[in-house]
Enzyme design. Structure first.
Site, PDB file in Angstrom:
ATOM      1  N   GLY A  43      -8.696 -50.363 -59.867  1.00  0.00           N
ATOM      2  CA  GLY A  43      -8.883 -49.026 -60.426  1.00  0.00           C
ATOM      3  C   GLY A  43      -8.617 -47.986 -59.351  1.00  0.00           C
ATOM      4  O   GLY A  43      -7.486 -47.830 -58.942  1.00  0.00           O
ATOM      5  N   SER A 110      -4.944 -54.482 -55.459  1.00  0.00           N
ATOM      6  CA  SER A 110      -4.671 -53.121 -55.905  1.00  0.00           C
ATOM      7  C   SER A 110      -5.705 -52.174 -55.277  1.00  0.00           C
ATOM      8  O   SER A 110      -5.879 -52.210 -54.057  1.00  0.00           O
ATOM      9  CB  SER A 110      -4.707 -53.118 -57.436  1.00  0.00           C
ATOM     10  N   TRP A 111      -6.420 -51.378 -56.057  1.00  0.00           N
ATOM     11  CA  TRP A 111      -7.482 -50.563 -55.445  1.00  0.00           C
ATOM     12  C   TRP A 111      -8.483 -51.459 -54.692  1.00  0.00           C
ATOM     13  O   TRP A 111      -9.061 -51.046 -53.687  1.00  0.00           O
ATOM     14  CB  TRP A 111      -8.213 -49.716 -56.496  1.00  0.00           C
ATOM     15  N   ASP A 266       6.416 -55.393 -58.351  1.00  0.00           N
ATOM     16  CA  ASP A 266       5.229 -54.577 -58.593  1.00  0.00           C
ATOM     17  C   ASP A 266       5.661 -53.111 -58.693  1.00  0.00           C
ATOM     18  O   ASP A 266       6.121 -52.526 -57.709  1.00  0.00           O
ATOM     19  CB  ASP A 266       4.230 -54.775 -57.440  1.00  0.00           C
ATOM     20  N   HIS A 294       2.506 -56.517 -60.774  1.00  0.00           N
ATOM     21  CA  HIS A 294       1.268 -56.075 -60.133  1.00  0.00           C
ATOM     22  C   HIS A 294       0.032 -56.879 -60.524  1.00  0.00           C
ATOM     23  O   HIS A 294      -0.955 -56.899 -59.797  1.00  0.00           O
ATOM     24  CB  HIS A 294       1.046 -54.606 -60.508  1.00  0.00           C
TER      25      HIS A 294
HETATM   26  N1  STX Z   1      -4.564 -48.472 -59.760  1.00  0.00           N
HETATM   27  C1  STX Z   1      -4.255 -49.818 -59.593  1.00  0.00           C
HETATM   28  C2  STX Z   1      -5.445 -50.705 -59.741  1.00  0.00           C
HETATM   29  O1  STX Z   1      -6.250 -50.817 -58.858  1.00  0.00           O
HETATM   30  C3  STX Z   1      -3.568 -47.526 -59.301  1.00  0.00           C
HETATM   31  C4  STX Z   1      -5.624 -51.393 -61.004  1.00  0.00           C
HETATM   32  N2  STX Z   1      -4.759 -51.464 -61.943  1.00  0.00           N
HETATM   33  N3  STX Z   1      -5.327 -52.156 -62.973  1.00  0.00           N
HETATM   34  C5  STX Z   1      -6.517 -52.519 -62.604  1.00  0.00           C
HETATM   35  O2  STX Z   1      -6.729 -52.055 -61.375  1.00  0.00           O
HETATM   36  C6  STX Z   1      -7.500 -53.333 -63.431  1.00  0.00           C
HETATM   37  C7  STX Z   1      -6.832 -54.581 -63.928  1.00  0.00           C
HETATM   38  C8  STX Z   1      -8.715 -53.689 -62.633  1.00  0.00           C
HETATM   39  C9  STX Z   1      -7.946 -52.524 -64.608  1.00  0.00           C
END
Ligand code: STX
Length: 315
Positions: A43, A110-111, A266, A294
């Site tokens: 997120g 990711s985050w 990604d 991603h």
């Molecule tokens: N945000 C990327 C990220 O962290 C820019 C992310 N994308 N989807 C998710 O996290 C979840 C699958 C956890 C919802």
């Protein structure tokens, strides 16, 4: 190819009050005597899923997963006050102490990779190693690529849906335009913006897009926290002290075992970021998945992450 371990239930769940305002939900699964790992979700605002337990051998690992401030079962829901990277870093450290864990492996995509870097660089002595995926360092170039121009050229169809809630006159600064709506007093305006924001990410997360993730990201209960919290962090540039803070502080974690797993295609967090991290952190193992985007749930990504966690279990 390695696949997920079988589904398991937590042996312990709890709430930790981390501030006057916030309480975070956490769970432990696997082996209470196993090697501790903290799973950092994405997120920010993405919350947790039972599937996250399945990236670890339950005989070997004590798997700790928590919902970051404002999401999932953490309260208050979708709250932006007292919600910064450094608040989350301090929550992770509080949780470690609360659970009487000396040091743990930090796992995040990711985050979750951003937060893993921020946490481990702040508290290197609390960490045994890092397993990172889909690297995101929250620099203006990365935010611009995904929310303003770049990814738009690869997914013009999904982009058209994303920008729908924003009138053409405001499209020169989509982040601000979304922030205004996601923090509106009007629940209808908030929800419309939240859905468009979240579905954009769901539409672009996998090499082969999945209709199911678009539906689940569009659910009101998910979208509101996800979009509001993400946008709040992004307009605030991740609360970082400088745009290269996470690269500049690699020195502090260089001695820890590290694996970087990155999908070649990604589009949410393009490989250049993982590449730049690896250029600085050459000691970390760099695993590029030739046929993935991603998402944590793409086959090649699952395989690489589970191989990494199996290997780390033996360290
Ligand atoms: N945000 C990327 C990220 O962290 C820019 C992310 N994308 N989807 C998710 O996290 C979840 C699958 C956890 C919802």
């Amino acid at each position: 190819m390695k696949d997920l371990y079988p589904p398991i239930e937590p042996y312990n769940q709890g709430k930790l009050k981390v501030s006057e305002l916030h309480t975070v939900h956490y769970e432990e699964s696997g082996n209470p005597q196993g090697k501790p790992v903290i799973f950092l979700h994405g997120g920010p605002g993405g919350g947790i899923a039972p599937m996250y337990r399945q990236y670890f051998d339950p005989q070997q690992w004590r798997i700790v997963i928590f919902a970051q401030r404002g999401c999932g079962q953490s309260t208050p829901y979708a709250e932006l006050r007292e919600n910064t990277t450094w608040d989350l870093v301090s929550d992770i450290e509080k949780l470690r102490q609360h659970l009487n864990i000396d040091r743990w492996v930090v796992f995040g995509g990711s985050w979750g990779s951003t937060l893993a870097l921020a946490y481990s660089q702040t508290h290197p002595d609390s960490c045994k190693g890092l397993i990172l995926r889909g690297i995101f360092m929250l620099r203006p170039s990365e935010i611009g690529w995904f929310y303003q121009e770049g990814a738009s050229n690869i997914y013009p169809d999904a982009w058209q849906e994303y920008i729908k809630p924003i009138p053409p006159a405001e499209r020169g600064d989509l982040l601000s335009a979304f922030y205004k709506r996601l923090t509106s007093e009007d629940a209808q305006i908030r929800l419309e913006a939240a859905r468009a924001w979240s579905v954009w990410e769901a539409s672009t997360s996998k090499l082969i897009p999945s209709q199911a993730s678009k539906v689940s990201f569009g659910r009101a209960e998910f979208a509101e926290a996800f979009a509001r919290i993400e946008c709040h962090y992004f307009v605030n540039k991740g609360f970082l002290k400088s745009e290269n803070q996470l690269l500049d502080n690699v020195e502090r974690i260089r001695h820890l075992p590290g694996v970087i797993v990155q999908g070649r295609y990604d589009v949410v967090c393009p490989m250049i970021t993982a590449w730049e991290l690896h250029q600085v952190w050459t000691e970390a193992e760099f695993v590029v998945i030739a046929d993935a985007g991603h998402s944590v749930s793409e086959p090649g990504i699952k395989d690489a992450l589970i191989r990494a966690s199996d290997r780390f279990a033996a360290l």
